[in-house]
Design a protein around this motif. Structure first.
Motif, PDB file in Angstrom:
ATOM      1  N   GLY A 113      20.768  -2.749 -68.456  1.00  0.00           N
ATOM      2  CA  GLY A 113      20.077  -1.534 -68.827  1.00  0.00           C
ATOM      3  C   GLY A 113      19.110  -1.150 -67.721  1.00  0.00           C
ATOM      4  O   GLY A 113      18.234  -1.949 -67.351  1.00  0.00           O
ATOM      5  N   VAL A 114      19.247   0.051 -67.168  1.00  0.00           N
ATOM      6  CA  VAL A 114      18.433   0.466 -66.030  1.00  0.00           C
ATOM      7  C   VAL A 114      17.968   1.900 -66.221  1.00  0.00           C
ATOM      8  O   VAL A 114      18.529   2.667 -67.010  1.00  0.00           O
ATOM      9  N   THR A 115      16.936   2.267 -65.476  1.00  0.00           N
ATOM     10  CA  THR A 115      16.457   3.646 -65.459  1.00  0.00           C
ATOM     11  C   THR A 115      17.166   4.435 -64.367  1.00  0.00           C
ATOM     12  O   THR A 115      17.766   3.861 -63.449  1.00  0.00           O
ATOM     13  N   GLY A 116      17.062   5.745 -64.438  1.00  0.00           N
ATOM     14  CA  GLY A 116      17.609   6.585 -63.385  1.00  0.00           C
ATOM     15  C   GLY A 116      16.960   6.317 -62.033  1.00  0.00           C
ATOM     16  O   GLY A 116      17.607   6.425 -60.993  1.00  0.00           O
ATOM     17  N   GLN A 117      15.670   5.957 -62.056  1.00  0.00           N
ATOM     18  CA  GLN A 117      14.984   5.632 -60.806  1.00  0.00           C
ATOM     19  C   GLN A 117      15.603   4.403 -60.150  1.00  0.00           C
ATOM     20  O   GLN A 117      15.818   4.373 -58.931  1.00  0.00           O
ATOM     21  N   GLN A 118      15.940   3.381 -60.951  1.00  0.00           N
ATOM     22  CA  GLN A 118      16.606   2.201 -60.394  1.00  0.00           C
ATOM     23  C   GLN A 118      17.995   2.544 -59.874  1.00  0.00           C
ATOM     24  O   GLN A 118      18.418   2.042 -58.827  1.00  0.00           O
ATOM     25  N   GLY A 155      23.473   9.457 -55.242  1.00  0.00           N
ATOM     26  CA  GLY A 155      23.576  10.765 -55.868  1.00  0.00           C
ATOM     27  C   GLY A 155      22.262  11.179 -56.492  1.00  0.00           C
ATOM     28  O   GLY A 155      21.219  10.540 -56.298  1.00  0.00           O
ATOM     29  N   MET A 156      22.300  12.260 -57.263  1.00  0.00           N
ATOM     30  CA  MET A 156      21.110  12.803 -57.910  1.00  0.00           C
ATOM     31  C   MET A 156      21.124  12.399 -59.384  1.00  0.00           C
ATOM     32  O   MET A 156      21.942  12.888 -60.165  1.00  0.00           O
ATOM     33  N   VAL A 157      20.211  11.487 -59.758  1.00  0.00           N
ATOM     34  CA  VAL A 157      20.108  10.996 -61.132  1.00  0.00           C
ATOM     35  C   VAL A 157      18.679  11.221 -61.612  1.00  0.00           C
ATOM     36  O   VAL A 157      17.719  10.950 -60.870  1.00  0.00           O
ATOM     37  N   GLU A 158      18.523  11.716 -62.837  1.00  0.00           N
ATOM     38  CA  GLU A 158      17.186  11.956 -63.380  1.00  0.00           C
ATOM     39  C   GLU A 158      16.398  10.650 -63.423  1.00  0.00           C
ATOM     40  O   GLU A 158      16.861   9.665 -64.010  1.00  0.00           O
ATOM     41  N   PRO A 159      15.196  10.610 -62.815  1.00  0.00           N
ATOM     42  CA  PRO A 159      14.448   9.350 -62.732  1.00  0.00           C
ATOM     43  C   PRO A 159      14.136   8.721 -64.086  1.00  0.00           C
ATOM     44  O   PRO A 159      14.115   7.494 -64.221  1.00  0.00           O
ATOM     45  N   ASP A 160      13.868   9.536 -65.108  1.00  0.00           N
ATOM     46  CA  ASP A 160      13.474   8.999 -66.413  1.00  0.00           C
ATOM     47  C   ASP A 160      14.657   8.722 -67.337  1.00  0.00           C
ATOM     48  O   ASP A 160      14.455   8.306 -68.486  1.00  0.00           O
TER      49      ASP A 160
END
Length: 278
Positions: A150-155, A132-137
């Motif tokens: 704990g992960v980032t949107g990019q991951q 899907g579309m998740v904000e990278p930051d």
């Protein structure tokens, strides 16, 4: 498959009324709309009742288990009773959105909210791939069962997350980041082919849920009277946690069809079927 162990929770409104949780071992069924056959069905109750009675009189009512459902026979009276259900243990339910893993141990689901519910046929360490579309930051806490990352949107958007221990036949909750439209869950070590339909094309995606690079061949078998611009692909050095995809334009008659890509990537090859409407 046998009884699936649920999770603590509450019941959604029912066609006949509502189930009220009075304590961890007691339910009240308030009957607002008695069914014509006088049988009330409460879906997803995995805890076995100790007894089922009319709340006001204490009169025992006939009941049975039907899979994970409780079915209670109401007396044929003008005013339906409130039904008291005493349980043999702590209340556990199977939420209606629960997705069961297929024979390969794969769950493929479309989330309807921030939490999804999964159950595995056998215990395994699994990883999760969000699509899907998740904000990278953005930052996210991904929880499945008793473990979190704990992960980032990019991951979230680019790689698998895990491992998570999945117990056998027990419902577990998975947190789903906002913007995710599909979730793939597979045992660690699996190389998975999945189908993603677009407006007038299909994308075949291979995801490496393993810990070492993967290579192999993919074929998209088509139903009769279908055609596609491409239907075979080869990949090499697909890194752990990563995905690769190919799009193909299709021509198909109207109807509903289940498609499954054929993947040859070694002994842990798996394929998730997908039903599309043309």
């Amino acid at each position: 498959m046998g009884l699936i162990q649920g999770i603590p929770g509450e019941f959604e409104p029912q066609p006949w009324g509502e189930a009220i949780v009075r304590s961890r071992e007691l339910l009240l069924l308030r009957i607002a709309r008695p069914p014509a056959d006088h049988e009330v069905r409460l879906p997803g109750l995995t805890t076995t009742p100790r007894h089922v009675v009319e709340d006001e009189t204490g009169k025992a009512l006939t009941w049975r288990r039907d899979g994970d459902d409780l079915v209670v026979r109401l007396p044929e009276v003008d005013q339906p009773p409130v039904v008291r259900v005493a349980l043999q243990g702590k209340l556990r339910i199977v939420p209606p959105d629960t997705v069961t893993a297929n024979a390969d141990g794969v769950c493929d689901l479309t989330p309807t909210g921030p939490v999804a519910h999964l159950v595995a046929r056998r215990a395994a360490d699994v990883a999760v791939r969000f699509i899907g579309m998740v904000e990278p930051d953005s930052r996210h806490q991904i929880r499945l069962g008793g473990r979190r990352y704990g992960v980032t949107g990019q991951q979230v958007a680019r790689t698998t997350i895990g491992p998570f221990p999945m117990p056998e036949r027990r419902v577990v909750a998975l947190t789903v980041p906002s913007g995710v439209r599909r979730v793939l869950v597979a045992p660690v070590g699996t190389v998975l082919a999945s189908i993603h339909p677009g407006r007038d094309e299909l994308t075949v995606v291979v995801t490496n849920f393993g810990r070492t690079p993967a290579r192999g061949d993919v074929e998209l078998p088509l139903p009769a009277n279908w055609s596609a611009t491409e239907h075979t692909w080869t990949f090499d050095d697909l890194g752990p946690g990563h995905s690769i995809g190919w799009s193909t334009r299709i021509t198909a008659p109207p109807g509903r069809h289940e498609l499954r890509a054929h993947l040859d990537a070694g002994r842990r090859s798996a394929s998730s079927p997908h039903t599309i409407t043309t």
